[in-house]
Scaffold this motif. Structure first.
Motif, mmCIF file in Angstrom:
data_model
loop_
_atom_site.group_PDB
_atom_site.id
_atom_site.type_symbol
_atom_site.label_atom_id
_atom_site.label_comp_id
_atom_site.label_asym_id
_atom_site.label_seq_id
_atom_site.Cartn_x
_atom_site.Cartn_y
_atom_site.Cartn_z
ATOM 1 N N ALA A 77 78.137 -31.337 26.118
ATOM 2 C CA ALA A 77 79.055 -30.559 25.281
ATOM 3 C C ALA A 77 79.272 -29.204 25.945
ATOM 4 O O ALA A 77 78.312 -28.549 26.373
ATOM 5 C CB ALA A 77 78.483 -30.380 23.878
ATOM 6 N N TYR A 78 80.537 -28.794 26.028
ATOM 7 C CA TYR A 78 80.889 -27.551 26.715
ATOM 8 C C TYR A 78 81.735 -26.654 25.817
ATOM 9 O O TYR A 78 82.726 -27.102 25.235
ATOM 10 C CB TYR A 78 81.717 -27.837 27.968
ATOM 11 N N GLN A 79 81.345 -25.405 25.736
ATOM 12 C CA GLN A 79 82.197 -24.369 25.185
ATOM 13 C C GLN A 79 82.670 -23.499 26.347
ATOM 14 O O GLN A 79 81.900 -23.252 27.294
ATOM 15 C CB GLN A 79 81.436 -23.483 24.192
ATOM 16 N N VAL A 80 83.901 -23.018 26.261
ATOM 17 C CA VAL A 80 84.449 -22.180 27.327
ATOM 18 C C VAL A 80 84.939 -20.875 26.719
ATOM 19 O O VAL A 80 85.711 -20.875 25.757
ATOM 20 C CB VAL A 80 85.621 -22.881 28.054
ATOM 21 N N THR A 81 84.471 -19.773 27.264
ATOM 22 C CA THR A 81 84.919 -18.455 26.818
ATOM 23 C C THR A 81 84.878 -17.513 28.003
ATOM 24 O O THR A 81 83.950 -17.568 28.819
ATOM 25 C CB THR A 81 84.025 -17.926 25.675
ATOM 26 N N PHE A 82 85.866 -16.647 28.120
ATOM 27 C CA PHE A 82 85.877 -15.737 29.273
ATOM 28 C C PHE A 82 84.671 -14.800 29.203
ATOM 29 O O PHE A 82 84.007 -14.555 30.197
ATOM 30 C CB PHE A 82 87.176 -14.933 29.305
ATOM 31 N N THR A 83 84.382 -14.300 28.011
ATOM 32 C CA THR A 83 83.212 -13.435 27.802
ATOM 33 C C THR A 83 82.494 -13.862 26.529
ATOM 34 O O THR A 83 83.121 -14.070 25.501
ATOM 35 C CB THR A 83 83.630 -11.953 27.654
ATOM 36 N N LEU A 84 81.192 -13.988 26.604
ATOM 37 C CA LEU A 84 80.398 -14.396 25.447
ATOM 38 C C LEU A 84 80.199 -13.175 24.547
ATOM 39 O O LEU A 84 79.356 -12.324 24.796
ATOM 40 C CB LEU A 84 79.043 -14.948 25.910
ATOM 41 N N ASN A 85 81.024 -13.104 23.476
ATOM 42 C CA ASN A 85 80.946 -11.909 22.637
ATOM 43 C C ASN A 85 80.911 -12.214 21.137
ATOM 44 O O ASN A 85 81.045 -11.326 20.317
ATOM 45 C CB ASN A 85 82.120 -10.976 22.934
ATOM 46 N N ASP A 86 80.777 -13.465 20.755
ATOM 47 C CA ASP A 86 80.634 -13.787 19.338
ATOM 48 C C ASP A 86 79.841 -15.084 19.182
ATOM 49 O O ASP A 86 79.368 -15.652 20.172
ATOM 50 C CB ASP A 86 82.018 -13.907 18.660
ATOM 51 N N GLU A 87 79.709 -15.551 17.947
ATOM 52 C CA GLU A 87 78.870 -16.714 17.675
ATOM 53 C C GLU A 87 79.650 -18.020 17.625
ATOM 54 O O GLU A 87 79.064 -19.077 17.372
ATOM 55 C CB GLU A 87 78.132 -16.524 16.348
ATOM 56 N N ARG A 88 80.970 -17.974 17.850
ATOM 57 C CA ARG A 88 81.788 -19.192 17.745
ATOM 58 C C ARG A 88 81.238 -20.308 18.627
ATOM 59 O O ARG A 88 81.099 -21.453 18.192
ATOM 60 C CB ARG A 88 83.236 -18.898 18.161
ATOM 61 N N GLU A 89 80.926 -19.972 19.876
ATOM 62 C CA GLU A 89 80.490 -20.987 20.826
ATOM 63 C C GLU A 89 79.183 -21.651 20.376
ATOM 64 O O GLU A 89 79.035 -22.874 20.443
ATOM 65 C CB GLU A 89 80.316 -20.368 22.222
ATOM 66 N N ILE A 90 78.233 -20.820 19.925
ATOM 67 C CA ILE A 90 76.930 -21.357 19.544
ATOM 68 C C ILE A 90 77.028 -22.178 18.263
ATOM 69 O O ILE A 90 76.452 -23.262 18.154
ATOM 70 C CB ILE A 90 75.913 -20.217 19.384
ATOM 71 N N LYS A 91 77.789 -21.692 17.265
ATOM 72 C CA LYS A 91 77.918 -22.407 15.994
ATOM 73 C C LYS A 91 78.502 -23.803 16.189
ATOM 74 O O LYS A 91 78.031 -24.776 15.587
ATOM 75 C CB LYS A 91 78.802 -21.608 15.036
#
Length: 432
Positions: free
Chosen positions: A370-384
């Motif tokens: 499972a992959y989340q993609v974000t330019f910068t890790l700055n919130d909890e969206r990816e982890i949730k």
């Protein structure tokens, strides 16, 4: 048939009397040759200008230089050359083959490469005849995926294996730029240069003709128009050209977003049936791809909203309409293409519940990554999203990743945060 004109065209395209352009080596050439030697047709598909013709030249060059076969035992026909325009059906292909055999006097089993073969009606019968009678090793290419669908699949059932050619990966991009990375110390020594090149890769993509050009925007705009005109409008015999272009622009401008045909129909004022037909043509041209939602129900997967991606993030960046440059969307598109190279398009899904996961990889009908993609890790969206997916998976182990541009590499609750530019050149293992 104008014999002299045909011969001159063949001389121009083949290695019989001169070297041909082979460019930078790509791994596809070995795949193509292995398939041909196994007695199958190698059908090489990929969007226009992704490098299919050059790959054929690389295979031929290898055969001549490394395996020492006669150049005359190789035959390449590029049907984009107007001199081959009269070769428009299978009977004329047989006539051309007769001319080739007669003029070269070959004695042996030739390697035959038919480039942009979709322009020849009934070509699949010609190819099947050669394969069934073991008269030649054969590879074909096309800029539309119809060369391995429908009637073609029926005629060549059990006789062909597909190779999908995409624009350059970031690893290949670095090679084109003359940057050699053989060990991690090389990576550390040139880190700033590589990150700068990765930003360029995100903005302008990986089409070979674009990489080292000083007029990247112009080439991409011209290429886009060429794909739309030749491989969509002409191929599908579309009359409502303006509507088709509106729909195409909508897709390449919305990479990473979920789409609904009904909503598109309303917003662009295009009948639903027309949206569906035009979309099918755009998919056949391999300009865009869809990623379906992960669901235990096949019906939900087919009818659910799909996410759209472009064959090249640079194409979307230059051609698409946008108020601000969205590096996050470009990064997500680049990650999608890399996953497609590694696992194949049929293995990629997305998850949408209370939260969302950008990419799910299924292998042997099991969710593995499972992959989340974000330019910068700055919130909890990816982890949730990843945590929610983990609960849905139950006892099954899912390896979870967050791909960022350049955030610190670390592990958060068994989720690995990885730098995209390192992950794309395979300097990070995906095994926890």
């Amino acid at each position: 048939m104008d014999r002299e004109k045909i011969l001159k065209a063949l001389i121009d395209w083949n290695f019989w009397y001169k070297e041909q352009f082979t460019g930078y080596p790509r791994n596809y050439s070995k795949q193509v040759l292995d398939i041909m030697k196994s007695g199958f047709v190698a059908d090489v598909i990929g969007v226009k200008r992704s490098g299919k013709s050059t790959i054929f030249n690389q295979v031929i060059s290898h055969l001549i230089k490394e395996e020492k076969i006669s150049p005359f035992l190789t035959l390449l026909i590029n049907f984009e050359d107007s001199r081959f325009a009269e070769i428009d059906n299978a009977d004329k292909l047989f006539s051309l083959l007769h001319i080739y055999r007669e003029e070269t006097g070959i004695n042996g089993k030739p390697y035959i490469f038919l480039d942009e073969v979709q322009k020849v009606k009934g070509w699949e019968g010609f190819v099947r005849s050669l394969i069934d009678r073991k008269e030649a090793y054969v590879a074909v290419s096309g800029s539309t995926s119809i060369i391995n669908k429908g009637k073609v699949r029926e005629v060549l059932a059990g006789r062909h294996i597909s190779v999908e050619v995409l624009p350059l990966s970031f690893s290949e991009y670095l090679e084109f730029k003359g940057v050699q990375i053989g060990r991690e110390m090389d990576l550390l020594a040139r880190e700033e240069e590589i990150k700068k090149l990765f930003l360029e890769f995100l903005k302008f993509g990986g089409f070979p003709a674009v990489v080292n050009s000083k007029i990247k925007d112009k080439i991409l705009l011209n290429l886009y128009d060429d794909i739309i005109t030749k491989d969509v409008i002409t191929q599908c015999k579309i009359r409502q050209e303006v509507k088709l272009r509106e729909l195409s622009l909508f897709y390449v401008s919305n990479v990473g977003n979920r789409i609904s045909f009904r909503k598109i129909s309303r917003s662009l004022n295009i009948p639903l049936s027309t949206v569906e037909r035009f979309t099918s043509c755009l998919l056949d041209s391999m300009l865009i791809y869809f990623v379906p939602p992960l669901s235990p129900s096949l019906k939900e997967m087919v009818k659910g909203e799909k996410k759209v991606y472009s064959v090249d993030q640079g194409l979307s960046n230059v051609v698409g309409y946008k108020l601000n440059e969205s590096l996050g969307s470009l990064l997500e598109n680049a990650v999608y293409l890399e996953l497609r190279r590694r696992y194949g398009g049929d293995s990629i899904f997305y998850y949408h519940g209370k939260n969302e996961v950008d990419f799910i990889i299924k292998i042997n009908n099991e969710v593995r990554y499972a992959y989340q993609v974000t330019f910068t890790l700055n919130d909890e969206r990816e982890i949730k999203g990843l945590k929610e997916l983990e609960k849905k998976a139950g006892k099954k182990r899912v390896e979870k990743f967050i791909i960022t541009f350049d955030d610190e590499e670390k592990e958060i609750d068994e989720i690995r945060v990885m730098k995209a530019w390192k992950w794309m050149i395979h300097f990070i293992s995906e095994s926890l």
